[in-house]
Design an enzyme around this catalytic site. Structure first.
Site, PDB file in Angstrom:
ATOM      1  N   TYR A 166     -39.480 -93.929 -86.851  1.00 44.93           N
ATOM      2  CA  TYR A 166     -40.671 -93.505 -87.589  1.00 44.93           C
ATOM      3  C   TYR A 166     -41.956 -94.084 -87.011  1.00 44.93           C
ATOM      4  O   TYR A 166     -43.042 -93.635 -87.338  1.00 44.93           O
ATOM      5  CB  TYR A 166     -40.559 -93.900 -89.074  1.00 44.93           C
ATOM      6  CG  TYR A 166     -39.488 -93.126 -89.820  1.00 44.93           C
ATOM      7  CD1 TYR A 166     -38.751 -92.134 -89.187  1.00 44.93           C
ATOM      8  CD2 TYR A 166     -39.212 -93.384 -91.147  1.00 44.93           C
ATOM      9  CE1 TYR A 166     -37.768 -91.438 -89.850  1.00 44.93           C
ATOM     10  CE2 TYR A 166     -38.229 -92.684 -91.828  1.00 44.93           C
ATOM     11  CZ  TYR A 166     -37.512 -91.718 -91.171  1.00 44.93           C
ATOM     12  OH  TYR A 166     -36.543 -91.022 -91.838  1.00 44.93           O
ATOM     13  N   LYS A 216     -25.315 -95.909 -84.086  1.00 50.10           N
ATOM     14  CA  LYS A 216     -24.712 -94.774 -83.370  1.00 50.10           C
ATOM     15  C   LYS A 216     -24.537 -95.225 -81.926  1.00 50.10           C
ATOM     16  O   LYS A 216     -25.113 -94.652 -80.994  1.00 50.10           O
ATOM     17  CB  LYS A 216     -25.634 -93.543 -83.459  1.00 50.10           C
ATOM     18  CG  LYS A 216     -25.577 -92.835 -84.790  1.00 50.10           C
ATOM     19  CD  LYS A 216     -24.280 -92.075 -84.996  1.00 50.10           C
ATOM     20  CE  LYS A 216     -24.187 -90.860 -84.110  1.00 50.10           C
ATOM     21  NZ  LYS A 216     -22.864 -90.194 -84.246  1.00 50.10           N
ATOM     22  N   ASP A 248     -22.557 -92.049 -89.113  1.00 50.07           N
ATOM     23  CA  ASP A 248     -22.014 -90.800 -89.674  1.00 50.07           C
ATOM     24  C   ASP A 248     -20.725 -91.065 -90.446  1.00 50.07           C
ATOM     25  O   ASP A 248     -20.472 -90.460 -91.500  1.00 50.07           O
ATOM     26  CB  ASP A 248     -21.832 -89.725 -88.594  1.00 50.07           C
ATOM     27  CG  ASP A 248     -21.249 -90.271 -87.294  1.00 50.07           C
ATOM     28  OD1 ASP A 248     -21.072 -91.504 -87.197  1.00 50.07           O
ATOM     29  OD2 ASP A 248     -20.972 -89.475 -86.385  1.00 50.07           O
ATOM     30  N   ASP A 272     -32.971 -94.515 -94.358  1.00 48.87           N
ATOM     31  CA  ASP A 272     -33.688 -93.585 -95.230  1.00 48.87           C
ATOM     32  C   ASP A 272     -32.714 -92.550 -95.788  1.00 48.87           C
ATOM     33  O   ASP A 272     -32.629 -92.310 -97.002  1.00 48.87           O
ATOM     34  CB  ASP A 272     -34.801 -92.907 -94.391  1.00 48.87           C
ATOM     35  CG  ASP A 272     -35.736 -92.071 -95.238  1.00 48.87           C
ATOM     36  OD1 ASP A 272     -35.593 -92.075 -96.468  1.00 48.87           O
ATOM     37  OD2 ASP A 272     -36.612 -91.401 -94.661  1.00 48.87           O
ATOM     38  N   ASP A 276     -30.732 -92.618 -99.737  1.00 44.71           N
ATOM     39  CA  ASP A 276     -30.885 -91.519-100.696  1.00 44.71           C
ATOM     40  C   ASP A 276     -29.515 -90.962-101.086  1.00 44.71           C
ATOM     41  O   ASP A 276     -29.273 -90.624-102.249  1.00 44.71           O
ATOM     42  CB  ASP A 276     -31.749 -90.391-100.101  1.00 44.71           C
ATOM     43  CG  ASP A 276     -33.224 -90.597-100.416  1.00 44.71           C
ATOM     44  OD1 ASP A 276     -33.592 -91.711-100.850  1.00 44.71           O
ATOM     45  OD2 ASP A 276     -34.017 -89.653-100.235  1.00 44.71           O
TER      46      ASP A 276
END
Ligand code: NAD
Length: 394
Positions: A166, A216, A248, A272, A276
């Protein structure tokens, strides 16, 4: 509501509290940024219950209000101005409500309420975002997951908040003869990884001593560095089990086996998305707190003097659909305030007392409108504050 209070404690109570290991007579200045919609409503109830804690344990909390979000745009033309930033920088902690609403939703607007949060994150250097995910047995039916998957679910996701995809540069968009292109950059320094991973280890040490570090590494260089640094930091915490997991895979485990987790630490973007995902398994937006920290919490940590303040807020938004009706659930804000007591002030006993009172409120069958079943009479926002304040003030 915004007054300054000083509480006196009897010497008998004082010696009892000292025997219990309490920190006595602390004073703290807390910036209160209620924001928009239900933000100020739920924050007012947190102030009520923390003041009750102050009376019970002999601490003084000075609450100093500041403008942020849509209200700040209306009154000052910006989502957060230098007055509010100075107020925040002069405080020991920030209690935040929520910002936004349809009034400020124009996609062409030059300023948006959310700019206030981003500015705060940057100014304060809030590098570690903590979101506890706890499934209250009393609310299991509100979760989209099957009850048998939810037993014992109680974990914390730590999201790196000031680096990664970000914020990395270059970040831009352009067009040439072959069409439009855009780039974002994922970049981390070892220091950025070390400090957030340390938050994970310290927290795990205070809990069930298991830390999942998500990455990852099969496809990304930053993830390989992340894994390497996490392993190195892990040598300082031999008592904590460190488990590396691909992000994942973690996304699947959160909805199939959520009770394997104790503490999770991960990069900004993964955090993020996964936080959620994890938030919905708890069942209600009105129950989920968060903390954004500027320093590494320590076991038996006392309040840090100096340095920038950490920020505490419920994860829900300003809920304009119910604002002003006195029906918002203030428990997420109160649980955020409990995190403030624990992580900014080292008041662990007081935080436990507040969380215990919230558990008790639910265990006795009381519900706010968002978590009540059809045959229940919901408790109004202000009444919840009164009941929990009475409980912790005993
Ligand atoms: P929201 O979280 O405000 O509301 C989603 C739903 O959950 C609504 O039906 C609402 O009534 C309900 N809800 C949320 N909190 C509740 C509570 N404490 N008690 C009872 N019910 C509750 O999300 P949204 O509707 O997508 O967004 C509304 C506004 O809030 C938007 O402007 C959005 O940008 C903003 N927002 C702000 C933040 C923040 O300030 N950190 C976070 C998310 C959304």
């Amino acid at each position: 509501m915004w007054e300054t209070h000083r509480y006196r404690v009897s010497s008998r109570l004082k010696s009892k509290l000292v025997q219990e290991g309490a920190v006595l007579g602390m004073e703290a200045r807390i910036a209160v940024l209620g924001g928009d919609g239900i933000g100020p409503e739920v924050t007012a109830e947190s102030i009520k219950v923390v003041d009750a804690i102050g009376r019970r344990y002999g601490h003084r909390f000075d609450w100093v209000p500041g403008l942020v979000g849509g209200r700040s745009i209306d009154e000052r033309g910006t989502a957060i101005d230098s007055d509010t930033l100075n107020l925040v920088l002069g405080s020991d902690a920030v209690l935040f409500g929520a910002v936004g609403g349809p009034k400020w939703d124009d996609p062409l607007a030059k300023v948006r309420p959310e700019d206030g949060i981003l500015k705060l994150r940057k100014t304060l250097g809030l590098f570690a975002n903590l979101r506890p995910v706890k499934v209250y047995p009393q609310l299991i039916d509100s979760s989209p997951l099957r009850a048998d998957r939810l037993e014992g679910v109680d974990f914390v996701i730590i999201r790196e908040l000031t680096g990664g995809l970000y914020f990395g540069k270059p970040k831009r968009r352009w067009e040439n003869t072959r069409g439009r292109r855009a780039v974002d950059t994922l970049s981390y320094t070892e220091k950025e990884i070390q400090r957030v991973v340390r938050v994970g280890f310290e927290l795990a040490r205070m809990r069930r001593k298991r830390l999942h570090s998500l990455d990852k590494m099969n496809v990304m260089e930053t993830s390989r560095l992340w894994r390497e640094v996490a392993t190195e930091v892990g040598h300082e915490y031999p008592d904590v089990e460190l488990i590396h997991m691909l992000a994942d895979n973690a996304a699947m485990q959160i909805v199939t086996n959520p009770n394997i987790f104790d503490v999770i630490v991960t990069e900004n973007t993964f955090g993020d998305i996964l936080s959620d995902e994890a938030a919905v398994i708890g069942g209600s937006m009105g129950m989920l707190p968060s903390a954004s920290l500027t320093s590494i919490p320590k076991l038996n940590g006392r309040r840090r003097r100096g340095g920038k303040p950490s920020l505490y807020e419920p994860i829900h938004g300003s809920a304009p659909d119910i604002a002003g009706r006195g029906i918002a659930n203030p428990l997420a804000s109160m649980l955020s305030a409990a995190m403030m007591l624990r992580w900014s002030f080292g008041l662990h006993k007081e935080a436990n007392a507040l969380e215990g009172a919230i558990d008790g409120f639910l265990a006795e069958g009381y519900r706010t409108a968002d978590i009540a079943s059809n045959d229940q009479v919901p408790v109004q926002t202000a009444k919840v504050g009164d009941m929990i304040a009475a409980q912790v003030g005993d």
